[in-house]
Design a protein around this motif. Structure first.
Motif, PDB file in Angstrom:
ATOM      1  N   ASP A  84      -4.799   9.627  -0.938  1.00  0.00           N
ATOM      2  CA  ASP A  84      -4.623   8.605  -2.027  1.00  0.00           C
ATOM      3  C   ASP A  84      -4.155   7.393  -1.652  1.00  0.00           C
ATOM      4  N   LEU A  85      -4.704   6.325  -2.065  1.00  0.00           N
ATOM      5  CA  LEU A  85      -4.147   5.011  -1.778  1.00  0.00           C
ATOM      6  C   LEU A  85      -3.916   4.201  -3.004  1.00  0.00           C
ATOM      7  N   ALA A 114      -5.922   2.298  -7.788  1.00  0.00           N
ATOM      8  CA  ALA A 114      -5.729   3.568  -6.690  1.00  0.00           C
ATOM      9  C   ALA A 114      -6.973   4.075  -6.612  1.00  0.00           C
ATOM     10  N   LEU A 125       0.763  -1.074   0.159  1.00  0.00           N
ATOM     11  CA  LEU A 125      -0.015   0.073   0.077  1.00  0.00           C
ATOM     12  C   LEU A 125       1.019   1.177  -0.060  1.00  0.00           C
ATOM     13  N   ALA A 163       0.408   5.353   0.685  1.00  0.00           N
ATOM     14  CA  ALA A 163      -0.481   6.345   1.213  1.00  0.00           C
ATOM     15  C   ALA A 163      -0.101   7.649   0.910  1.00  0.00           C
TER      16      ALA A 163
END
Length: 315
Positions: free
Chosen positions: A219-220, A239, A152, A154
């Protein structure tokens, strides 16, 4: 030029995208909603990363955005796509009945709170995954392999200084090493339930961020980490951006009568918040470190910031 039949083929995707409790909007203006951020906002391992440590902008995504759910339940929510009443599962079943073969990915971030919130990002592959590529190996691999690879990234796009400091600049996390992850794989979907409450540090950081949720834009990006030369460069699966989410906007998750109690896991006791005992200086210090160990991204470790990684590469 695509004809009407092609447009109808994709109409179900637009229906799912617009069917959640918060709307799908443009990335530049998605208050109390979600959007797909540009891939170039994320820095990923380049074609020669193992030798030169150079990262490149993320570029395009492997999967298409399908939807986003902001929901809550009486206990921790999990194994959503086994619920035949769930809106995304219904869409999968409807498309399968029409002779199509979409493959849906769901990333369920279980947020520790008394109301058991979950933020779920959905993506879809419309073509079969090629054999022997990294994505195929990930889907066919065991949980040990998945825990070592699912990454992930971030970014806090907008938010108060205190949250930016706690999370760090472009935080990177190998999810299965930092947090407890549960994987559900079927012929037409793959779901990952990420228990943020399984880490004391992640728990504290998310609890802090949740206090400022209505001011945050996040935002991921989800990807499978490349660890060998033939797997490079990395590619982002998909995303999501969510912005200024209101807890009151969360939809109430309804459990199917067909789904057993295992799909709703026991919630984190409220008293745990009182037992965390992390002072603010400690929290801000821990925010830029690994959730599980002090290993850097170069050694495929857990959470750290982009600045931490640069320091490690220069040392």
């Amino acid at each position: 030029m695509a004809g009407p039949d092609c447009e109808r083929d994709y109409s179900w995707i637009e229906k799912v995208k617009s069917g959640g409790s918060v709307p799908c909007l443009e990335p530049e203006n998605c208050s109390n909603g979600w959007a797909t951020p540009p891939g170039d906002k994320f820095m990923i391992r380049g074609p020669n990363y193992l030798s030169d440590k150079v990262k490149i902008p993320g570029g395009g995504y492997i999967l298409k955005p399908l939807g986003f759910d902001w929901i809550k339940g009486p206990t921790k929510i999990g194994n959503l796509l086994s619920n035949t009443n769930h809106r995304v599962r219904r869409a999968i079943d409807d498309e399968t009945a029409r002779g199509n073969n979409p493959f849906v990915w769901a990333f369920n971030l279980q947020i520790p709170s008394k109301d058991n919130y979950s933020a779920i990002a959905y993506f879809v592959a419309l073509e079969p995954i090629q054999d022997d590529i990294l994505v195929d190996k990930f889907l066919k691999g065991d949980d040990t392999f998945r825990n070592s690879r699912l990454k992930l990234i971030a970014n806090i796009v907008e938010g108060p200084w205190i949250v930016r400091t706690a999370v760090g600049e472009q935080a990177i996390c190998i999810l299965g090493r930092a947090l407890s992850c549960k994987y559900m794989s079927e012929s037409n979907y793959f779901e990952v339930d990420v228990d943020i409450g399984s880490s004391m540090v992640a728990n504290a950081i998310v609890h802090l961020a949740f206090s400022y949720l209505t001011t945050l834009t996040v935002d991921l990006a989800f990807l499978i980490e490349s660890q060998t030369q033939e797997e490079l460069p990395e590619q982002i699966l998909g995303a999501v951006r969510f912005s200024e989410l209101n807890p009151d906007s969360a939809g109430l998750y309804e459990l199917s009568s067909e789904v057993g109690s295992g799909s709703l896991q026991s919630s984190l006791p409220t008293r745990l918040w009182k037992s965390i005992g992390l002072g603010l200086p400690q929290l801000l210090h821990l925010g830029n470190q690994d959730f599980s160990s002090p290993i850097s991204d170069n050694a495929n470790g857990g959470l750290h910031s982009e600045a931490d990684e640069k320091n490690n590469e220069n040392s």
